[in-house]
Structures are given as structure tokens and as C-alpha cells.
Design a protein around this motif. Structure first.
Motif, PDB file in Angstrom:
ATOM      1  N   VAL A  58       0.752  -1.142  -0.170  1.00  0.00           N
ATOM      2  CA  VAL A  58       0.051   0.074  -0.087  1.00  0.00           C
ATOM      3  C   VAL A  58       0.972   1.185  -0.075  1.00  0.00           C
ATOM      4  O   VAL A  58       1.853   1.365   0.807  1.00  0.00           O
ATOM      5  CB  VAL A  58      -0.824   0.138   1.201  1.00  0.00           C
ATOM      6  CG1 VAL A  58      -0.183  -0.063   2.554  1.00  0.00           C
ATOM      7  CG2 VAL A  58      -1.787   1.184   1.153  1.00  0.00           C
ATOM      8  N   GLY A  59       0.419   2.261  -0.880  1.00  0.00           N
ATOM      9  CA  GLY A  59       1.315   3.336  -0.934  1.00  0.00           C
ATOM     10  C   GLY A  59       1.051   4.374   0.129  1.00  0.00           C
ATOM     11  O   GLY A  59      -0.205   4.424   0.529  1.00  0.00           O
ATOM     12  N   PRO A  99       7.041  -0.951  -4.192  1.00  0.00           N
ATOM     13  CA  PRO A  99       6.407   0.373  -4.371  1.00  0.00           C
ATOM     14  C   PRO A  99       5.450   0.902  -3.472  1.00  0.00           C
ATOM     15  O   PRO A  99       4.837   1.859  -3.645  1.00  0.00           O
ATOM     16  CB  PRO A  99       5.693   0.259  -5.622  1.00  0.00           C
ATOM     17  CG  PRO A  99       5.343  -1.097  -5.763  1.00  0.00           C
ATOM     18  CD  PRO A  99       6.320  -1.853  -5.053  1.00  0.00           C
ATOM     19  N   GLY A 100       5.669   0.409  -2.166  1.00  0.00           N
ATOM     20  CA  GLY A 100       4.658   0.646  -0.982  1.00  0.00           C
ATOM     21  C   GLY A 100       5.093  -0.141   0.235  1.00  0.00           C
ATOM     22  O   GLY A 100       6.012  -1.004   0.233  1.00  0.00           O
ATOM     23  N   VAL A 101       4.365   0.222   1.283  1.00  0.00           N
ATOM     24  CA  VAL A 101       4.690  -0.763   2.516  1.00  0.00           C
ATOM     25  C   VAL A 101       4.027  -1.992   2.517  1.00  0.00           C
ATOM     26  O   VAL A 101       2.943  -2.366   2.056  1.00  0.00           O
ATOM     27  CB  VAL A 101       3.713   0.055   3.647  1.00  0.00           C
ATOM     28  CG1 VAL A 101       4.101  -0.726   4.886  1.00  0.00           C
ATOM     29  CG2 VAL A 101       4.461   1.293   3.937  1.00  0.00           C
ATOM     30  N   PRO A 102       4.692  -3.083   2.389  1.00  0.00           N
ATOM     31  CA  PRO A 102       4.313  -4.418   2.137  1.00  0.00           C
ATOM     32  C   PRO A 102       3.629  -4.967   3.175  1.00  0.00           C
ATOM     33  O   PRO A 102       3.754  -4.995   4.314  1.00  0.00           O
ATOM     34  CB  PRO A 102       5.641  -5.290   2.086  1.00  0.00           C
ATOM     35  CG  PRO A 102       6.639  -4.614   2.801  1.00  0.00           C
ATOM     36  CD  PRO A 102       6.277  -3.188   2.632  1.00  0.00           C
ATOM     37  N   GLY A 108       5.806   9.532 -10.969  1.00  0.00           N
ATOM     38  CA  GLY A 108       6.583   8.696  -9.694  1.00  0.00           C
ATOM     39  C   GLY A 108       5.567   7.984  -8.878  1.00  0.00           C
ATOM     40  O   GLY A 108       5.745   8.028  -7.868  1.00  0.00           O
ATOM     41  N   VAL A 109       4.369   7.522  -9.532  1.00  0.00           N
ATOM     42  CA  VAL A 109       3.347   6.703  -8.798  1.00  0.00           C
ATOM     43  C   VAL A 109       3.600   5.471  -9.757  1.00  0.00           C
ATOM     44  O   VAL A 109       3.742   5.162 -10.526  1.00  0.00           O
ATOM     45  CB  VAL A 109       1.991   7.255  -8.920  1.00  0.00           C
ATOM     46  CG1 VAL A 109       2.078   8.785  -8.158  1.00  0.00           C
ATOM     47  CG2 VAL A 109       1.385   7.452 -10.281  1.00  0.00           C
ATOM     48  N   PRO A 110       3.083   4.214  -8.609  1.00  0.00           N
ATOM     49  CA  PRO A 110       3.258   2.754  -9.507  1.00  0.00           C
ATOM     50  C   PRO A 110       2.164   2.599 -10.648  1.00  0.00           C
ATOM     51  O   PRO A 110       0.966   3.289 -10.543  1.00  0.00           O
ATOM     52  CB  PRO A 110       2.509   2.113  -8.206  1.00  0.00           C
ATOM     53  CG  PRO A 110       2.959   2.803  -7.192  1.00  0.00           C
ATOM     54  CD  PRO A 110       2.664   4.325  -7.456  1.00  0.00           C
ATOM     55  N   PHE A 111       2.900   2.236 -11.581  1.00  0.00           N
ATOM     56  CA  PHE A 111       1.748   1.879 -12.816  1.00  0.00           C
ATOM     57  C   PHE A 111       0.923   0.574 -12.450  1.00  0.00           C
ATOM     58  O   PHE A 111       1.385  -0.327 -12.192  1.00  0.00           O
ATOM     59  CB  PHE A 111       2.734   1.501 -14.116  1.00  0.00           C
ATOM     60  CG  PHE A 111       2.042   0.921 -15.232  1.00  0.00           C
ATOM     61  CD1 PHE A 111       0.826   1.717 -15.616  1.00  0.00           C
ATOM     62  CD2 PHE A 111       2.405  -0.155 -15.725  1.00  0.00           C
ATOM     63  CE1 PHE A 111       0.129   1.172 -16.919  1.00  0.00           C
ATOM     64  CE2 PHE A 111       1.669  -0.670 -16.787  1.00  0.00           C
ATOM     65  CZ  PHE A 111       0.698  -0.171 -17.253  1.00  0.00           C
ATOM     66  N   VAL A 112      -0.423   0.841 -12.743  1.00  0.00           N
ATOM     67  CA  VAL A 112      -1.213  -0.183 -12.484  1.00  0.00           C
ATOM     68  C   VAL A 112      -1.940  -0.620 -13.836  1.00  0.00           C
ATOM     69  O   VAL A 112      -3.079  -0.019 -14.125  1.00  0.00           O
ATOM     70  CB  VAL A 112      -2.413   0.147 -11.488  1.00  0.00           C
ATOM     71  CG1 VAL A 112      -3.380  -1.115 -10.914  1.00  0.00           C
ATOM     72  CG2 VAL A 112      -1.784   0.626 -10.032  1.00  0.00           C
ATOM     73  N   PRO A 113      -1.519  -1.620 -14.535  1.00  0.00           N
ATOM     74  CA  PRO A 113      -2.019  -2.083 -15.774  1.00  0.00           C
ATOM     75  C   PRO A 113      -3.641  -2.435 -15.594  1.00  0.00           C
ATOM     76  O   PRO A 113      -4.289  -3.156 -14.841  1.00  0.00           O
ATOM     77  CB  PRO A 113      -1.301  -3.280 -16.137  1.00  0.00           C
ATOM     78  CG  PRO A 113       0.012  -3.305 -15.356  1.00  0.00           C
ATOM     79  CD  PRO A 113      -0.562  -2.553 -14.174  1.00  0.00           C
ATOM     80  N   GLY A 114      -4.139  -1.677 -16.668  1.00  0.00           N
ATOM     81  CA  GLY A 114      -5.636  -1.940 -16.954  1.00  0.00           C
ATOM     82  C   GLY A 114      -6.498  -1.129 -15.882  1.00  0.00           C
ATOM     83  O   GLY A 114      -7.893  -0.954 -16.263  1.00  0.00           O
ATOM     84  N   LEU A 161      -0.670  13.239  -5.984  1.00  0.00           N
ATOM     85  CA  LEU A 161       0.107  12.593  -7.231  1.00  0.00           C
ATOM     86  C   LEU A 161       1.481  13.382  -7.677  1.00  0.00           C
ATOM     87  O   LEU A 161       2.360  12.650  -8.071  1.00  0.00           O
ATOM     88  CB  LEU A 161      -0.896  12.974  -8.262  1.00  0.00           C
ATOM     89  CG  LEU A 161      -2.215  11.970  -8.222  1.00  0.00           C
ATOM     90  CD1 LEU A 161      -3.206  12.409  -9.302  1.00  0.00           C
ATOM     91  CD2 LEU A 161      -1.899  10.452  -8.491  1.00  0.00           C
ATOM     92  N   LYS A 162       1.601  14.384  -7.331  1.00  0.00           N
ATOM     93  CA  LYS A 162       2.824  15.252  -7.748  1.00  0.00           C
ATOM     94  C   LYS A 162       3.732  15.402  -6.643  1.00  0.00           C
ATOM     95  O   LYS A 162       4.868  15.543  -6.718  1.00  0.00           O
ATOM     96  CB  LYS A 162       2.357  16.540  -8.210  1.00  0.00           C
ATOM     97  CG  LYS A 162       3.669  17.086  -8.969  1.00  0.00           C
ATOM     98  CD  LYS A 162       4.176  16.327 -10.064  1.00  0.00           C
ATOM     99  CE  LYS A 162       5.608  17.214 -10.858  1.00  0.00           C
ATOM    100  NZ  LYS A 162       6.102  16.220 -11.560  1.00  0.00           N
TER     101      LYS A 162
END
Length: 377
Positions: free
Chosen positions: A168-169, A185-188, A246-252, A374-375
Motif C-alpha cells: 500500500v502506498g 512500491p509501498g509498505v508491504p 512517480g506513482v506505481p503503474f497499475v495496468p488496466g 500525485l505530484k
């Protein structure tokens, strides 16, 4: 559906190439949902008024002005929202996208639960519907399934960052810090991402439900949050924009922009009839469904914590109830004159329209702050 039917003919008819564009289909969803609301709203309200007779039962322990001003108003207006939202989504969204089915599944399941709750209240002419504990059990069962499906879909996406499905970011924290500390890319959270997702979805659903206490109070903030998440889903679902921000890419997940557009269109159409004095209330049918939809979109887009900012108004409404209950049980005293907090301001003498518009402004400001995450990393 239109995407699958018409894009194969794009080479022969250039106009059909528009259906390849997510922005065009989102705009189409907005207008379709709005048009359906305008076309079906009057007849549905008349039918609801005939069937319900005395309309939604008004709580005797609520503001006394509601007993006089709102008595006889039919409820279950969420049926109109769900009809517009569902038709618009299935017309304009890609039906081969798993996230579309997950979000719509939660939305319709929560809407059905709310419908049963509203039906019990109307038929018994009582403020008591489905038992609260049973309602939470059903909500968490649906939300846990949705959380697992989102995790599974993301874990099998070939272009998704490693570890994104179970992490989770945190807003304002750069991805480089997460990579250095957790190699993710976040806290596991591991498997605990599923109950966390369920908590977000159920929390969003119930706080929107608590906010729905004045004419138009919940509808506009829901549209504002949907607009914010339409932009978030569009950006994180595009690898170029995601890398730039600089945010995680989430396909779809960009396809959920269409659902956000459908929520906005359905909300605008419903607001036409729900504007003070309301001709119909959305009831739990609408509020539980819309809150569940927004919560699931936040989970799918991996911007769960940002929802606490974008939907900060809903959080405040929920916290006011928890604070009131805790204070009364521990000290025997109430912090607010009445909870949720919008009723507190009613008891202070604020006009309903004043409360509603000021809360809309708060919702808009919070959504802008949420988008800034986001920025600002």
C-alpha cells in the motif's frame, strides 16, 4: 459493449476509432447516465410514490424539522442511480477488463443489500431495516472477495511493478524510499492487503451512508470524489503518466475512468430530483452502493490511503458518530449536539442549504488536496 462492437470497423469508418479513446468513452458514459436519469426519473419517482405511500420513515430521534419537511418523500432513489450507472458502464466500458467487473460487482451487491434494507424500512414503516451486524457481515464478505480479486489480478499483470499487488502506498512519500526500505512500491502487507482492502471498501460504503442525511449532501461529494478518482485511475493506468508522476503503474485500471464518469452522470441526473426540496431520497440503495464503488476503485488504483483525503468529508461524518458514541459510553456526555456532524450544525441553527453547500466546498477542497499527492512526492 460499444467498444467491442464498433472498434473492429475503425479501419472502414474512421469515426469508430473514437471508441479506442478512454476519454471519449468516459464522456459518453457521463452523458448516457445523465440521459437515462432524465428519461426514467419522473416515471420511477411516481411509481415509488404510489408503492411506498407514506415514503421513507423519518427517525423520531433526529432533527424535528425533518419530521415535518421530509415526511412522505419516497426513498430507494438509488435504483435510479444504479440503473443509469450500470447501463452507461456496460455500454461504454471494455468488458474484458477484470476491474470493471470487480467494481460493478461490489456496487450492485451493496446496492442490493441497501435495497433490502430500504424495503424493510418502508414496508414496516420503521427506521429499523437489516440488522447492523448482518449488514456488516455481508459487506465484508463481498469486500474480502473484491480485495482478493484485485490482488490476484495485479499479481498476474505482466507489467505491474514487483510487490505492488500486496503493498500500500503512502501519500507524499517518494517511491525511491519504499524501494530502498522494502524493495516494493509501498509498505508491504502481504496477505493482509485483503482485509485492508475490505476495510477501505466497507468504510467508504458506510461513511457515505452516514453522510446521506440532507438533500444533496452525499450526492455532490460522491461526484467530486469520482471525478478525482477518474483522474487518478487514468494517470496510474497509463505507464507514461505514472512514470512521470512517480506513482506505481497499475495496468488496466485506467478503464475505471469510465465507471467514474458513469457515477458522475448518474449523480447529476439524480441530483436533478434530489435537490432541495427532494422529490426522492437515494436511501441505502444508493449510498451503500456508491460508497462501495468509490472504495473499490481506490483499492484497484492502489490509492487507498488517498481516499481518506479525497473522501475526507465522509471520514469526518464517520468520525463524528464514533466520537459521539465513545464519549457518551465513557463519560455520559455528548461532544456534538447530534451526530453525524451535519445534524450538529442543524441543531446550531444553520439552514439546510447552508450546511449542504459548505460541505460541498469542503469536499472540493479535500479532493484537490488528494490530487496534489500525485505530484508532491
Amino acid at each position: 459493449m460499444l467498444y467491442h462492437l464498433l472498434t473492429p470497423f475503425a479501419d472502414q469508418f474512421q469515426l469508430f476509432n473514437l471508441f479506442n479513446y478512454l476519454t471519449f468513452r468516459t464522456g459518453g458514459a457521463v452523458m448516457t447516465a445523465l440521459l437515462i436519469s432524465f428519461l426514467t426519473g419522473p416515471s420511477l419517482i411516481r411509481w415509488m410514490r404510489r408503492k411506498q405511500g407514506r415514503g421513507q420513515p423519518i427517525r423520531t430521534d433526529g432533527p424535528q424539522t425533518h419530521i415535518i419537511e421530509k415526511a412522505g418523500t419516497p426513498t430507494m432513489g438509488g435504483v435510479l442511480i444504479l440503473l443509469s450507472l450500470t447501463v452507461a458502464t456496460f455500454l461504454w466500458a471494455r468488458l474484458d477488463n477484470i476491474y470493471v467487473w470487480i467494481v460493478m460487482g461490489v456496487t450492485l451487491a451493496f446496492g442490493a443489500l441497501g435495497f433490502i434494507d430500504d424495503y424493510m424500512k418502508v414496508t414496516k414503516q420503521s427506521a429499523d431495516g437489516v440488522v447492523g451486524s448482518l449488514k456488516l457481515i455481508v459487506q465484508f464478505a463481498v469486500a474480502l472477495l473484491a480485495g482478493w480479486l484485485c490482488m490476484d489480478a495485479l499479481s498476474h499483470a505482466p507489467d505491474a511493478p514487483t510487490g505492488l499487488a500486496t503493498s500500500v502506498g503512502v501519500p507524499f512519500v517518494p517511491l525511491t524510499i519504499f524501494d530502498a526500505w522494502f524493495n516494493a512500491p509501498g509498505v508491504p502487507l502481504g496477505i493482509f492487503i485483503i482485509p485492508f482492502a475490505a476495510f477501505v471498501i466497507v468504510g467508504a460504503s458506510n461513511t457515505v451512508n452516514l453522510t446521506d442525511g440532507l438533500d444533496g449532501l452525499a450526492t455532490v461529494p460522491v461526484m467530486i470524489a469520482s471525478g478525482a478518482y477518474a483522474l487518478i485511475a487514468y494517470l496510474v493506468g497509463n505507464i507514461i503518466y505514472a512514470n512521470y508522476l512517480g506513482v506505481p503503474f497499475v495496468p488496466g485500471v485506467g478503464e475505471l475512468t469510465v465507471i467514474c464518469g458513469a457515477i458522475i452522470g448518474a449523480g447529476l441526473g439524480f441530483l436533478w430530483y434530489n435537490a432541495p426540496p427532494a422529490a426522492i431520497f437515494m436511501g441505502d440503495t444508493g449510498s451503500l452502493a456508491l460508497g462501495g464503488a468509490i472504495g473499490t476503485i481506490a483499492v484497484a488504483a492502489k490509492h487507498e490511503i488517498v481516499l481518506a483525503i479525497v473522501g475526507g468529508l465522509f471520514v469526518l461524518e464517520g468520525l463524528s458518530v464514533m466520537i459521539q458514541i465513545a464519549s457518551f459510553k465513557l463519560t455520559g456526555k455528548r461532544v456534538f449536539r447530534m451526530a453525524p456532524i451535519h445534524h450538529h450544525f442543524e441543531q446550531l441553527g444553520w439552514k439546510e442549504s447552508t450546511i449542504v453547500i459548505r460541505f460541498w466546498i469542503i469536499a472540493f477542497v479535500l479532493a484537490m488536496i488528494g490530487l496534489a499527492t500525485l505530484k508532491l512526492r
